[in-house]
Write an enzyme that holds these catalytic residues in place. Structure first.
Site, PDB file in Angstrom:
ATOM      1  N   PHE A  80     -11.405  11.506  72.743  1.00 20.91           N
ATOM      2  CA  PHE A  80     -10.279  12.244  72.160  1.00 20.91           C
ATOM      3  C   PHE A  80     -10.777  13.253  71.134  1.00 20.91           C
ATOM      4  CE2 PHE A  80     -10.746   8.691  69.226  1.00 20.91           C
ATOM      5  CZ  PHE A  80     -10.525   9.259  67.976  1.00 20.91           C
ATOM      6  N   CYS A  81      -9.898  14.207  70.833  1.00 21.18           N
ATOM      7  CA  CYS A  81     -10.184  15.231  69.818  1.00 21.18           C
ATOM      8  C   CYS A  81      -8.869  15.608  69.151  1.00 21.18           C
ATOM      9  CB  CYS A  81     -10.855  16.439  70.454  1.00 21.18           C
ATOM     10  SG  CYS A  81      -9.780  17.344  71.593  1.00 21.18           S
ATOM     11  N   SER A  82      -8.832  16.724  68.473  1.00 21.40           N
ATOM     12  CA  SER A  82      -7.608  17.125  67.779  1.00 21.40           C
ATOM     13  C   SER A  82      -6.599  17.799  68.695  1.00 21.40           C
ATOM     14  CB  SER A  82      -7.938  18.055  66.604  1.00 21.40           C
ATOM     15  OG  SER A  82      -8.614  19.200  67.074  1.00 21.40           O
ATOM     16  N   VAL A  84      -6.867  17.744  72.593  1.00 16.42           N
ATOM     17  CA  VAL A  84      -6.991  17.253  73.968  1.00 16.42           C
ATOM     18  C   VAL A  84      -8.113  17.990  74.713  1.00 16.42           C
ATOM     19  CG1 VAL A  84      -5.827  16.827  76.175  1.00 16.42           C
ATOM     20  CG2 VAL A  84      -4.542  16.606  74.082  1.00 16.42           C
TER      21      VAL A  84
END
Length: 124
Positions: A80-82, A84
């Protein structure tokens, strides 16, 4: 055809429509604390210095190729990231490197943080 090209050629309507590539925030909630799942935060060091998720292993996306050995292949890795976007890149990269149990979160980190309010935490 190389591995990445072969993988991308299989990402058709059925692939995306079935959701086999992603995990929702509800799926994340259900699997937090499950030792078989490793949540992989691929955000930058700068982002993590402001908001961190202690349940996740942090490896910035740009460091992932050099730190791949830190990720066990016998765990289900959820990137995951900030936003997508980087999580999806990490997902594809890990698959191309032989990881079989991989997904990317289909929500951004802002939506993830809502899960950690008292109401949702109490329900879990």
């Amino acid at each position: 055809m190389d591995v990445l090209s072969e993988m991308i050629s299989k990402m058709d309507f059925e692939f995306f429509g079935s959701g086999q590539h992603g995990m929702s925030v509800e799926g994340m909630r259900k699997n937090l604390g499950n030792d078989h799942f490793l949540f992989l935060d691929v955000r930058t060091n700068e982002e993590v210095s402001h908001v961190s998720f202690p349940f996740a292993k942090h490896i910035p996306l740009n460091e992932l190729p050099n730190r791949l050995g830190e990720l066990p292949k016998d765990k289900f890795v959820v990137a995951f990231c900030s936003s997508v976007f980087r999580g999806a890149i990490a997902y594809t990269y890990l698959l191309s490197q032989g990881y079989e149990e991989v997904k990317a979160l289909t929500v951004n980190s802002e939506d993830m943080t809502k899960m950690f309010k008292p109401g949702p935490l109490y329900k879990s």
